[in-house]
Write a protein that holds these residues in place. Structure first.
Motif, PDB file in Angstrom:
ATOM      1  N   GLN A 159     -14.273   0.246   3.661  1.00  0.00           N
ATOM      2  CA  GLN A 159     -12.933   0.661   3.240  1.00  0.00           C
ATOM      3  C   GLN A 159     -11.915   0.299   4.328  1.00  0.00           C
ATOM      4  OE1 GLN A 159     -12.701   4.568   1.505  1.00  0.00           O
ATOM      5  NE2 GLN A 159     -14.433   4.168   0.138  1.00  0.00           N
ATOM      6  N   GLU A 217      -6.019   7.974   4.380  1.00  0.00           N
ATOM      7  CA  GLU A 217      -6.912   6.888   3.980  1.00  0.00           C
ATOM      8  C   GLU A 217      -7.100   7.034   2.483  1.00  0.00           C
ATOM      9  OE1 GLU A 217     -10.713   6.805   3.120  1.00  0.00           O
ATOM     10  OE2 GLU A 217      -9.932   8.585   2.161  1.00  0.00           O
ATOM     11  N   TRP A 218      -7.506   5.972   1.814  1.00  0.00           N
ATOM     12  CA  TRP A 218      -7.811   6.075   0.390  1.00  0.00           C
ATOM     13  C   TRP A 218      -9.058   5.252   0.126  1.00  0.00           C
ATOM     14  CZ3 TRP A 218      -7.461   9.309  -3.267  1.00  0.00           C
ATOM     15  CH2 TRP A 218      -7.428   8.967  -4.614  1.00  0.00           C
ATOM     16  N   VAL A 219      -8.935   4.006  -0.301  1.00  0.00           N
ATOM     17  CA  VAL A 219     -10.147   3.219  -0.519  1.00  0.00           C
ATOM     18  C   VAL A 219     -10.013   1.878   0.218  1.00  0.00           C
ATOM     19  CG1 VAL A 219     -11.822   2.384  -2.217  1.00  0.00           C
ATOM     20  CG2 VAL A 219     -10.357   4.324  -2.810  1.00  0.00           C
ATOM     21  N   HIS A 242     -14.801   5.077   9.017  1.00  0.00           N
ATOM     22  CA  HIS A 242     -15.277   6.358   8.472  1.00  0.00           C
ATOM     23  C   HIS A 242     -16.035   6.180   7.157  1.00  0.00           C
ATOM     24  CE1 HIS A 242     -11.571   5.379   6.534  1.00  0.00           C
ATOM     25  NE2 HIS A 242     -11.738   6.313   5.633  1.00  0.00           N
ATOM     26  N   GLU A 243     -15.777   5.039   6.452  1.00  0.00           N
ATOM     27  CA  GLU A 243     -16.500   4.769   5.195  1.00  0.00           C
ATOM     28  C   GLU A 243     -16.860   3.283   5.148  1.00  0.00           C
ATOM     29  OE1 GLU A 243     -15.657   6.971   1.537  1.00  0.00           O
ATOM     30  OE2 GLU A 243     -13.746   7.568   2.436  1.00  0.00           O
TER      31      GLU A 243
HETATM   32 CA    CA Z   1     -11.938   6.735   1.314  1.00  0.00          CA
END
Ligand code: CA
Length: 368
Positions: A159, A217-219, A242-243
């Motif tokens: 991400q 954050e989102w995607v 983080h992802e």
């Molecule tokens: Ca996310």
């Protein structure tokens, strides 16, 4: 052969054929039994790749089984609340669900490792862990007490780090920073002195625009572009430490899954794996196009987190994961297995994907 003998033999053959038909007939009938299932998801209606991926899964299961399994899909809140998916499938109110395992850390801390881990495996790595490194078997063990059968059903790939209203130069810049960032990443930010704010998807843009939060954050580019975050924050940071390879799940009620004939179980598994590959491909293609649009059309400042800042976050992430692993013996077992696998594939990744990307990076005018 005399005519009478011939008739006798022909009669025996016909009787044998009839007997065979009689023997297989109930089996044919059993295979034609149809299943009308319901699926609940954690996603908002129409959310690309996530909700649409769950709907695609249902449609393809119906096609692949010639209509023997029909799955009616309900988005988050339509039948049960988004975070009610786990319980609804576990207690058999519905036969299956779609979401992400890290939502269920409150049910069993070990669930968190099956979605993504800060500074953990990327999509290629976590898929290798599931399918070829024993990860899926562990996941099944963790979900079995809840009467659930899990399968990977999608992956966002790495991400983005998120949208920030100010520049992030060192770990100290997280002090007092209000950021929308859920899950394990949020725990790391909290350790760094930030304030983690949890907001429903529909409220993030306005909160960022008005400065109620400093960052979110989102995607990745495809979903972030759709949210319009570039109008509310100046800096778009990468990478999404983080992802790094968020896995999406499909979960089946174990009783419902076990009651299916073997060929239907295999079809569900195969379509889940195929949806996993499709989803990652959609993200890869869609993010590429959206990033280009963000840079060239919306003049977004694409910024890499400074190396020392990433190193500091990594130390905090390591502490966070140890604390999570200490929560129960199953979480510890999963954490140790995950770490061991990451160490194994890490060296290979440095010599393969990472080395290759570094070689071609200058062609894309992006600092790696
Ligand atoms: Ca996310």
């Amino acid at each position: 052969m005399k005519r009478r003998d011939f008739l006798k033999k022909a009669g025996t053959a016909a009787a044998a054929a009839a007997a065979t038909t009689a023997a297989v007939a109930p089996k044919v009938w059993a295979q034609e039994k149809t299943y009308d299932w319901k699926m609940v998801t954690t996603w908002p209606p129409n959310l690309p790749v996530l909700q649409t991926g769950a709907e695609r899964f249902a449609k393809r299961v119906e096609e692949a089984t010639g209509g023997r399994i029909k799955i009616k899909v309900f988005a988050g809140g339509e039948l049960v609340p988004p975070l009610g998916v786990f319980d609804a499938v576990s207690d058999g109110s519905v036969e299956c669900g779609s979401g992400a395992a890290y939502y269920w850390g409150g049910k069993t801390p070990a669930a968190q490792w099956f979605t993504t881990v800060p500074f953990g495996l990327n999509a290629q790595g976590i898929n290798a862990w599931f399918y070829s490194g024993g990860g899926l078997k562990l996941w099944e063990e963790v979900y079995a007490p809840f009467n659930l059968v899990p399968r990977p059903q999608g992956n966002t790939g790495v991400q983005m780090g998120g949208w920030f209203r100010k520049e992030m130069n060192s770990i100290a810049d997280y002090k007092g920073l209000k950021m929308r960032i859920p899950g394990l990443g949020g725990k790391v930010i909290a350790k760094a002195g930030g304030t983690v704010v949890l907001l429903p998807g529909g409220e993030i843009f306005t909160s960022l625009e008005r400065g109620v939060i400093d960052a979110t954050e989102w995607v990745g580019p495809m979903h972030d572009l759709r949210m319009g975050f570039y109008k509310a924050a100046k800096y778009y940071y990468y990478p999404g430490w983080h992802e790094p390879g968020t896995c999406l799940e499909v979960i089946f009620n174990k009783k419902a899954y076990d009651a299916l004939p073997k060929d239907l179980q295999m079809t569900l598994d195969a379509v889940a794996a195929e949806t996993n590959m499709w989803s990652l491909s959609e993200f890869e293609a869609g993010n590429g196009a959206a990033l280009q649009e963000l840079i060239s059309k919306h003049n977004v400042n694409l910024v890499r987190f400074p190396e020392p800042l990433l190193n500091d976050l990594r130390k905090l992430a390591k502490e966070t994961m140890e604390e999570e692993a200490d929560k129960d013996p199953t979480a510890r077992k999963v954490h140790e297995a995950f770490k061991k696998f990451q160490e194994q594939v890490g060296t290979w990744g440095s010599a393969s994907e990472n080395a290759y990307y570094n070689v071609i990076a200058d062609k894309f005018k992006l600092k790696m």
